[in-house]
Scaffold this active site. Structure first.
Site, PDB file in Angstrom:
ATOM      1  N   CYS A 254     -66.667  22.614   5.879  1.00 55.47           N
ATOM      2  CA  CYS A 254     -67.778  23.572   5.836  1.00 55.47           C
ATOM      3  C   CYS A 254     -69.130  22.873   5.655  1.00 55.47           C
ATOM      4  O   CYS A 254     -70.164  23.446   5.983  1.00 55.47           O
ATOM      5  CB  CYS A 254     -67.542  24.582   4.724  1.00 55.47           C
ATOM      6  SG  CYS A 254     -67.092  23.795   3.174  1.00 55.47           S
TER       7      CYS A 254
ATOM      8  N   PRO B 114     -58.637  28.831   2.327  1.00 57.35           N
ATOM      9  CA  PRO B 114     -58.488  28.505   3.755  1.00 57.35           C
ATOM     10  C   PRO B 114     -57.537  27.330   3.984  1.00 57.35           C
ATOM     11  O   PRO B 114     -56.999  26.755   3.035  1.00 57.35           O
ATOM     12  CB  PRO B 114     -59.919  28.117   4.132  1.00 57.35           C
ATOM     13  CG  PRO B 114     -60.429  27.423   2.911  1.00 57.35           C
ATOM     14  CD  PRO B 114     -59.759  28.076   1.737  1.00 57.35           C
ATOM     15  N   TRP B 115     -57.397  26.924   5.250  1.00 54.87           N
ATOM     16  CA  TRP B 115     -56.410  25.908   5.624  1.00 54.87           C
ATOM     17  C   TRP B 115     -56.999  24.506   5.719  1.00 54.87           C
ATOM     18  O   TRP B 115     -56.256  23.554   5.923  1.00 54.87           O
ATOM     19  CB  TRP B 115     -55.774  26.267   6.977  1.00 54.87           C
ATOM     20  CG  TRP B 115     -56.773  26.692   8.030  1.00 54.87           C
ATOM     21  CD1 TRP B 115     -57.032  27.975   8.430  1.00 54.87           C
ATOM     22  CD2 TRP B 115     -57.655  25.857   8.799  1.00 54.87           C
ATOM     23  NE1 TRP B 115     -58.025  27.995   9.388  1.00 54.87           N
ATOM     24  CE2 TRP B 115     -58.424  26.698   9.639  1.00 54.87           C
ATOM     25  CE3 TRP B 115     -57.887  24.482   8.860  1.00 54.87           C
ATOM     26  CZ2 TRP B 115     -59.395  26.221  10.522  1.00 54.87           C
ATOM     27  CZ3 TRP B 115     -58.852  24.000   9.742  1.00 54.87           C
ATOM     28  CH2 TRP B 115     -59.587  24.859  10.553  1.00 54.87           C
TER      29      TRP B 115
ATOM     30  N   GLU C 229     -52.066  31.247   5.529  1.00 56.96           N
ATOM     31  CA  GLU C 229     -50.660  31.416   5.910  1.00 56.96           C
ATOM     32  C   GLU C 229     -50.093  30.198   6.629  1.00 56.96           C
ATOM     33  O   GLU C 229     -48.885  29.988   6.645  1.00 56.96           O
ATOM     34  CB  GLU C 229     -50.471  32.676   6.770  1.00 56.96           C
ATOM     35  CG  GLU C 229     -51.408  32.808   7.966  1.00 56.96           C
ATOM     36  CD  GLU C 229     -52.698  33.550   7.608  1.00 56.96           C
ATOM     37  OE1 GLU C 229     -53.322  33.198   6.588  1.00 56.96           O
ATOM     38  OE2 GLU C 229     -53.091  34.444   8.372  1.00 56.96           O
TER      39      GLU C 229
ATOM     40  N   SER D 126     -64.117  31.933   6.071  1.00 60.23           N
ATOM     41  CA  SER D 126     -65.197  32.201   7.021  1.00 60.23           C
ATOM     42  C   SER D 126     -66.113  33.323   6.515  1.00 60.23           C
ATOM     43  O   SER D 126     -65.706  34.164   5.712  1.00 60.23           O
ATOM     44  CB  SER D 126     -64.604  32.591   8.371  1.00 60.23           C
ATOM     45  OG  SER D 126     -63.873  33.788   8.222  1.00 60.23           O
TER      46      SER D 126
ATOM     47  N   LYS E  29     -53.678  33.472  -2.857  1.00 59.56           N
ATOM     48  CA  LYS E  29     -53.055  33.535  -1.535  1.00 59.56           C
ATOM     49  C   LYS E  29     -53.612  32.390  -0.701  1.00 59.56           C
ATOM     50  O   LYS E  29     -54.767  32.420  -0.286  1.00 59.56           O
ATOM     51  CB  LYS E  29     -53.372  34.856  -0.826  1.00 59.56           C
ATOM     52  CG  LYS E  29     -52.542  34.985   0.447  1.00 59.56           C
ATOM     53  CD  LYS E  29     -53.139  35.899   1.473  1.00 59.56           C
ATOM     54  CE  LYS E  29     -54.070  35.223   2.437  1.00 59.56           C
ATOM     55  NZ  LYS E  29     -53.472  34.164   3.282  1.00 59.56           N
ATOM     56  N   PRO E  30     -52.802  31.346  -0.448  1.00 57.93           N
ATOM     57  CA  PRO E  30     -53.274  30.283   0.438  1.00 57.93           C
ATOM     58  C   PRO E  30     -53.245  30.759   1.885  1.00 57.93           C
ATOM     59  O   PRO E  30     -52.619  31.780   2.193  1.00 57.93           O
ATOM     60  CB  PRO E  30     -52.236  29.172   0.210  1.00 57.93           C
ATOM     61  CG  PRO E  30     -51.000  29.866  -0.263  1.00 57.93           C
ATOM     62  CD  PRO E  30     -51.429  31.136  -0.940  1.00 57.93           C
TER      63      PRO E  30
HETATM   64  P1  NAD Z   1     -60.607  32.546   7.289  1.00 54.91           P
HETATM   65  O1  NAD Z   1     -61.766  33.311   6.794  1.00 54.91           O
HETATM   66  O2  NAD Z   1     -60.050  32.913   8.626  1.00 54.91           O
HETATM   67  O3  NAD Z   1     -59.371  32.667   6.280  1.00 54.91           O
HETATM   68  C1  NAD Z   1     -59.509  32.312   4.916  1.00 54.91           C
HETATM   69  C2  NAD Z   1     -58.436  33.021   4.115  1.00 54.91           C
HETATM   70  O4  NAD Z   1     -58.659  34.432   4.196  1.00 54.91           O
HETATM   71  C3  NAD Z   1     -57.005  32.802   4.617  1.00 54.91           C
HETATM   72  O5  NAD Z   1     -56.149  32.688   3.504  1.00 54.91           O
HETATM   73  C4  NAD Z   1     -56.710  34.082   5.381  1.00 54.91           C
HETATM   74  O6  NAD Z   1     -55.331  34.386   5.452  1.00 54.91           O
HETATM   75  C5  NAD Z   1     -57.451  35.099   4.547  1.00 54.91           C
HETATM   76  N1  NAD Z   1     -57.802  36.353   5.230  1.00 54.91           N
HETATM   77  C6  NAD Z   1     -57.978  36.561   6.559  1.00 54.91           C
HETATM   78  N2  NAD Z   1     -58.326  37.848   6.785  1.00 54.91           N
HETATM   79  C7  NAD Z   1     -58.389  38.458   5.573  1.00 54.91           C
HETATM   80  C8  NAD Z   1     -58.721  39.770   5.146  1.00 54.91           C
HETATM   81  N3  NAD Z   1     -59.077  40.712   6.007  1.00 54.91           N
HETATM   82  N4  NAD Z   1     -58.700  40.039   3.814  1.00 54.91           N
HETATM   83  C9  NAD Z   1     -58.386  39.076   2.919  1.00 54.91           C
HETATM   84  N5  NAD Z   1     -58.053  37.822   3.273  1.00 54.91           N
HETATM   85  C10 NAD Z   1     -58.055  37.506   4.584  1.00 54.91           C
HETATM   86  O7  NAD Z   1     -61.034  31.025   7.212  1.00 54.91           O
HETATM   87  P2  NAD Z   1     -60.215  29.757   7.694  1.00 54.91           P
HETATM   88  O8  NAD Z   1     -60.207  29.762   9.186  1.00 54.91           O
HETATM   89  O9  NAD Z   1     -58.924  29.672   6.967  1.00 54.91           O
HETATM   90  O10 NAD Z   1     -61.137  28.560   7.146  1.00 54.91           O
HETATM   91  C11 NAD Z   1     -62.237  28.096   7.818  1.00 54.91           C
HETATM   92  C12 NAD Z   1     -63.508  28.707   7.260  1.00 54.91           C
HETATM   93  O11 NAD Z   1     -63.595  28.435   5.868  1.00 54.91           O
HETATM   94  C13 NAD Z   1     -64.762  28.111   7.862  1.00 54.91           C
HETATM   95  O12 NAD Z   1     -65.690  29.142   8.138  1.00 54.91           O
HETATM   96  C14 NAD Z   1     -65.288  27.200   6.756  1.00 54.91           C
HETATM   97  O13 NAD Z   1     -66.670  26.941   6.821  1.00 54.91           O
HETATM   98  C15 NAD Z   1     -64.899  27.956   5.547  1.00 54.91           C
HETATM   99  N6  NAD Z   1     -64.841  27.074   4.374  1.00 54.91           N
HETATM  100  C16 NAD Z   1     -65.856  27.151   3.452  1.00 54.91           C
HETATM  101  C17 NAD Z   1     -65.848  26.326   2.334  1.00 54.91           C
HETATM  102  C18 NAD Z   1     -66.943  26.387   1.311  1.00 54.91           C
HETATM  103  O14 NAD Z   1     -66.784  25.796   0.256  1.00 54.91           O
HETATM  104  N7  NAD Z   1     -68.045  27.073   1.565  1.00 54.91           N
HETATM  105  C19 NAD Z   1     -64.800  25.405   2.156  1.00 54.91           C
HETATM  106  C20 NAD Z   1     -63.792  25.360   3.110  1.00 54.91           C
HETATM  107  C21 NAD Z   1     -63.822  26.213   4.211  1.00 54.91           C
END
Ligand code: NAD
Length: 470
Positions: A261, A127-128, A155, A206, A152-153
């Protein structure tokens, strides 16, 4: 890529396509054998060099992290980058510690031994919110175990992941072991999560997206590890040090502009302390310096995008309709950037959106409790289970809270600190598996039992169970 503090462009980078994912996975597959069979000492030496190079590159990594996420330079300098360097260093050491049961004759006719082998090619999606730390948490244990990786970081924040890969090459990591594909979740993320030729898929992000990733990996029966969302309770018992709890709540709720998170999001406070807690948190929050993330005096940077700010603001605006009282904040300052003031919402109802759903912004919601049973019931009244804290000077209450709160981490009289030697990972809707620590290394290793006959005879005693020699 846009700087969330200014709205100005930061950098341009190419968007990968599914064909690039195929090429990256093929490269990781080709490089796997050499890296998986390197000795632990050889792997450790490369990772130790990477830790040193990352440490030397601190200024660049901080600058990239601040410009792509808008996080305050103090946070990036004192938390993100040194935490990442320490984690790399930890896995350089962990690479040399592979544990298992002692070899021995558990059957009188055989010697059994345990081998630990790299799982293989690991696909990881991050995630970002902490781009460098999240990349390190996923990539380093995989490399220490002898796996090759395609990451994949997010975007909107690829810079520090790309720098980490460059530094790894400079440290002597063989070509093809650590691959980065930049691009959207829809195109590149789905192609990577559902790729037939990876062996494991790890994900931080997420909960809804994590479940999609798990489904895609399940189509091939691939091993998964998921670190997902959170909604951490922050329980303040009536014997707590009130000043410590107030300061802890503000720090725990506002870290990384609440885009964490494990952030404290649900304060559950003893009735006797409730009014003083609310007033104290509001006062500390009102003195928080919101502004230029590059200024060392800034406490709170912007949210990651204008769209994310609109989501956070929408949830806060709906809170009064569900009984919440906005004590401070709830305001997006004028001007460029996706800034949002620290926000405290008191008296929220148990079913309200701000109490139940992940906000991922600088927002703390507060409720009171009647007795210890009620406090722990409220703490556990969530699908998430990533982190929690209990504030008390009573050792029995502290023990009970740490035993009964359903979360992967329970802090006592603190909230947020993490350490490379200890695991991070959730229960329930927060996912499963661990990042950091020796437990994380385990995720990337397969255990093999080797059982060798020591009798040397064709006529094994157990054969009579199956057939009688005639
Ligand atoms: P996100 O789920 O929207 O995106 C995370 C990653 O998944 C990104 O790289 C995104 O491009 C990719 N992605 C999106 N759709 C996808 C798909 N259909 N298939 C595969 N990859 C896909 O999350 P975010 O908004 O980048 O980050 C915030 C979320 O991350 C929050 O819910 C937070 O709680 C969670 N988080 C959890 C932890 C932990 O350790 N539990 C740590 C950091 C963040």
């Amino acid at each position: 890529m846009i700087n969330p503090a200014t709205g100005a462009p930061v950098a341009e980078y190419a968007l990968a396509q599914p064909a690039d994912v195929d090429a990256a996975v093929a490269s990781a597959r080709a490089a796997l054998g050499g890296w998986a069979t390197a000795t632990p000492a050889e792997r450790s030496a490369v990772l130790a060099k990477l830790a040193k190079l990352a440490d030397e590159a601190t200024a660049d990594l901080v600058a990239e992290e601040v410009s792509q996420t808008g996080k305050p330079v103090r946070l990036a300098t004192e938390f993100d980058v040194p935490g990442s360097v320490d984690n790399i260093d930890f896995f350089a050491g962990a690479a040399r510690h592979l544990e298992g049961k002692a070899s021995g004759e558990y059957s009188a006719d055989h010697t059994s031994s345990i081998r630990r082998e790299a799982v293989g090619v690991v696909a990881t999606i991050t995630p970002w919110n902490y781009p460098l730390q999240m990349a390190v948490w996923k990539v380093l244990p995989a490399l220490a175990a002898g796996c090759s990786v395609v990451i994949k970081p997010a975007e909107i924040t690829p810079l520090t992941t790309l720098t980490l890969a460059r530094l790894a090459a400079e440290a002597g990591l063989p070509a093809g072991v650590f691959n980065v594909v930049t691009g959207s979740g829809a195109d590149v993320g789905t192609a990577l999560a559902g790729h037939a030729d990876v062996d494991m898929v790890t994900f931080t992000g997420s909960t809804p997206v994590g479940r999609k990733v798990m489904l895609a990996a399940a189509a091939h029966g691939h091993r998964t590890q998921l670190e997902l969302g959170g909604k951490a309770p922050f329980v303040v018992f009536d014997d707590a040090d009130l000043d410590a709890a107030i300061q802890g709540a503000v720090a725990g709720a506002l870290i990384n502009t609440g885009q964490d998170c494990t952030a404290a999001t649900r304060a559950i406070v003893a009735r006797d302390l409730y009014d003083d807690f609310v007033a104290g948190v509001a006062e500390v929050m009102s003195n928080i310096v919101v502004g230029d993330p590059g200024d060392p005096d800034t406490d709170l940077g912007p949210l990651i995008t204008l769209a994310h700010r609109a989501k956070v603001a929408g949830m806060v605006e709906r809170a009064p309709g569900e009984g919440g009282r906005i004590v401070t904040g709830g305001v997006a300052p004028d001007g460029p950037g996706s800034f949002y003031r620290p926000t405290l919402i008191a008296d929220v109802s148990e079913q309200s959106e701000v109490w139940r759903d992940e906000i991922f912004g600088p927002v703390l919601a507060v409720r009171s409790f009647t007795d210890d049973d009620d406090a722990l019931r409220q703490a556990n009244d969530t699908a998430y289970g990533l982190a929690a804290s209990a504030w008390t000077r009573d050792v029995y209450r502290a023990q009970r809270a740490s035993r009964e709160i359903h979360a992967g981490c329970v802090w006592i009289n603190d909230h947020i600190p993490i350490i490379s030697e200890m695991p991070h990972g959730g229960f329930g809707a927060s996912g499963f598996g661990k990042d950091m620590s020796q437990y994380s290394l385990e995720e990337y290793l397969s255990i093999k039992h080797v059982m060798s006959d020591i009798t040397g005879v064709a006529d094994k005693t157990w054969h009579r169970t199956i057939f009688t020699k005639r």
